[in-house]
Design a protein around this motif. Sequence first.
Motif, PDB file in Angstrom:
ATOM      1  N   TYR A 271       7.809  -0.502   8.261  1.00  0.00           N
ATOM      2  CA  TYR A 271       7.294  -1.742   7.671  1.00  0.00           C
ATOM      3  C   TYR A 271       8.229  -2.300   6.593  1.00  0.00           C
ATOM      4  O   TYR A 271       7.873  -3.273   5.924  1.00  0.00           O
ATOM      5  CB  TYR A 271       5.888  -1.516   7.096  1.00  0.00           C
ATOM      6  CG  TYR A 271       4.906  -1.008   8.128  1.00  0.00           C
ATOM      7  CD1 TYR A 271       4.588  -1.782   9.245  1.00  0.00           C
ATOM      8  CD2 TYR A 271       4.323   0.249   7.997  1.00  0.00           C
ATOM      9  CE1 TYR A 271       3.713  -1.310  10.212  1.00  0.00           C
ATOM     10  CE2 TYR A 271       3.443   0.732   8.962  1.00  0.00           C
ATOM     11  CZ  TYR A 271       3.137  -0.054  10.066  1.00  0.00           C
ATOM     12  OH  TYR A 271       2.272   0.424  11.024  1.00  0.00           O
TER      13      TYR A 271
ATOM     14  N   LEU B 142       9.122  -1.091   3.577  1.00  0.00           N
ATOM     15  CA  LEU B 142       8.412  -1.109   2.287  1.00  0.00           C
ATOM     16  C   LEU B 142       9.367  -1.130   1.098  1.00  0.00           C
ATOM     17  O   LEU B 142       9.183  -1.900   0.165  1.00  0.00           O
ATOM     18  CB  LEU B 142       7.469   0.100   2.182  1.00  0.00           C
ATOM     19  CG  LEU B 142       6.422   0.257   3.297  1.00  0.00           C
ATOM     20  CD1 LEU B 142       5.437   1.357   2.943  1.00  0.00           C
ATOM     21  CD2 LEU B 142       5.678  -1.046   3.565  1.00  0.00           C
TER      22      LEU B 142
ATOM     23  N   VAL C 165       8.926  -2.727  -6.754  1.00  0.00           N
ATOM     24  CA  VAL C 165       7.800  -2.474  -5.858  1.00  0.00           C
ATOM     25  C   VAL C 165       6.675  -1.761  -6.591  1.00  0.00           C
ATOM     26  O   VAL C 165       6.926  -0.920  -7.462  1.00  0.00           O
ATOM     27  CB  VAL C 165       8.224  -1.519  -4.709  1.00  0.00           C
ATOM     28  CG1 VAL C 165       7.217  -1.543  -3.580  1.00  0.00           C
ATOM     29  CG2 VAL C 165       9.584  -1.823  -4.195  1.00  0.00           C
TER      30      VAL C 165
ATOM     31  N   VAL D 139       2.326  -3.999   3.594  1.00  0.00           N
ATOM     32  CA  VAL D 139       3.160  -4.632   2.562  1.00  0.00           C
ATOM     33  C   VAL D 139       2.668  -6.049   2.288  1.00  0.00           C
ATOM     34  O   VAL D 139       2.372  -6.802   3.210  1.00  0.00           O
ATOM     35  CB  VAL D 139       4.665  -4.615   2.966  1.00  0.00           C
ATOM     36  CG1 VAL D 139       4.896  -5.229   4.323  1.00  0.00           C
ATOM     37  CG2 VAL D 139       5.536  -5.272   1.942  1.00  0.00           C
TER      38      VAL D 139
ATOM     39  N   THR E  63       4.157  -9.166   0.551  1.00  0.00           N
ATOM     40  CA  THR E  63       5.465  -9.608   0.078  1.00  0.00           C
ATOM     41  C   THR E  63       5.384 -10.171  -1.334  1.00  0.00           C
ATOM     42  O   THR E  63       4.414 -10.830  -1.673  1.00  0.00           O
ATOM     43  CB  THR E  63       6.020 -10.705   1.020  1.00  0.00           C
ATOM     44  OG1 THR E  63       5.618 -10.378   2.336  1.00  0.00           O
ATOM     45  CG2 THR E  63       7.523 -10.788   0.965  1.00  0.00           C
TER      46      THR E  63
ATOM     47  N   ARG F 144       6.166  -7.015  -5.079  1.00  0.00           N
ATOM     48  CA  ARG F 144       5.815  -6.544  -3.743  1.00  0.00           C
ATOM     49  C   ARG F 144       4.875  -5.329  -3.830  1.00  0.00           C
ATOM     50  O   ARG F 144       5.119  -4.417  -4.613  1.00  0.00           O
ATOM     51  CB  ARG F 144       7.094  -6.156  -2.989  1.00  0.00           C
ATOM     52  CG  ARG F 144       6.880  -5.821  -1.540  1.00  0.00           C
ATOM     53  CD  ARG F 144       8.174  -5.293  -0.889  1.00  0.00           C
ATOM     54  NE  ARG F 144       9.353  -5.752  -1.562  1.00  0.00           N
ATOM     55  CZ  ARG F 144      10.432  -4.979  -1.774  1.00  0.00           C
ATOM     56  NH1 ARG F 144      10.485  -3.757  -1.344  1.00  0.00           N
ATOM     57  NH2 ARG F 144      11.471  -5.456  -2.419  1.00  0.00           N
TER      58      ARG F 144
ATOM     59  N   VAL G  72       2.930  -2.219  -1.821  1.00  0.00           N
ATOM     60  CA  VAL G  72       3.075  -1.447  -0.574  1.00  0.00           C
ATOM     61  C   VAL G  72       2.115  -0.268  -0.528  1.00  0.00           C
ATOM     62  O   VAL G  72       1.682   0.237  -1.567  1.00  0.00           O
ATOM     63  CB  VAL G  72       4.535  -0.945  -0.408  1.00  0.00           C
ATOM     64  CG1 VAL G  72       5.514  -2.093  -0.354  1.00  0.00           C
ATOM     65  CG2 VAL G  72       4.908   0.018  -1.527  1.00  0.00           C
TER      66      VAL G  72
END
Length: 315
Positions: free
Chosen positions: A41, A43, A158, A190, A192, A199, A201
């Motif tokens: 995905y 991430l 993230v 995820v 975005t 982001r 995740v």
Amino acid sequence: MKCRICGEKASVNMREHKLALCKEHYLEWVPAQAERSIKKYGLFTHDEKILVAVSGGKDSLSLWDILQRLAYHVEGLYICLGIDEGIRYSTESQRLAEKFASEHNLKLNVVDIQQEYGATLPQITRGTHRGRSKPCSVCGLVKRHVMNRFARDLGFDVLATGHNLDDEAAVLFGNTLSWSGEYMLRQGPVLTGGSGLVRKVKPLCRLYEREMLAYALLRGIEYIYEECPYSIGSTSIYYKELLNRLENNRPGAKLTFYLSFLEARKTGLFTEREKIQAELHLCSGCGQPTSAPGLCSFCRLMERLNPPPVRECGI
Ligand code: SF4
Ligand code: ZN
Ligand code: ZN
């Protein structure tokens, strides 16, 4: 039952995957599954700075453990909500998060919402909802706001959370019952980032809750066993029970439900109107992303808690 890899006595039998593994191979299999999701995905990468939201529970501590074993650049964030009536849930979960961090030589950041915003979660709920509703909706709002603000302000690329497959399937089940396209569009491994949103995740989204429980136990991770006192009787627990009954009769049903949704979403399942509704705006108060133009729900909540003083008009 024997381990499929080495033939030794198996510690974990996963009917959903028709796979049994010994302790050693199970503790290798779980990080490999998480890594598979991270790659599949997209991430994050090894060059990015990751903030893990740590609650002191088995999933978030296991996620932190897995990411550091996979050599990612990771720090933890614990949000102290001040849920301390009765079992002292917040104090105990913070103690366990700090213990894990110090034993593994990891950095844990702590945000205490009473220090930051002048009230604990139960106080915010009582002050803004007149004690009517459970704190969970307020809690979700506060945690999302604090996590994103912290990650954004401290330059993390993230934000990772420990949601497992059972969590994701239960949310999807609820959204499917009411066909909430806008929410379904925002659900997935995820979310975005961009425009103030870091982001988000979920590297454990393909791992069952019982698989994560087995991982935490076999790794010897000490986590908080008690559930948050406000979780009792929640809708998500009810949905999880329903899905468990389905899973018992049809092993793998939860995984199929979730993965089929991710596939179907790619093929234009939703209307243009739902796609527009799912887009985010920036809050005019705090600058964080929000689903509708104007003030975000967090800023509106805080306004209710601390209404602006009435000015003297001087007449
Ligand atoms: Fe927050 Fe509700 Fe979860 Fe407790 S059960 S941590 S109040 S969302
Ligand atoms: Zn083995
Ligand atoms: Zn705001």
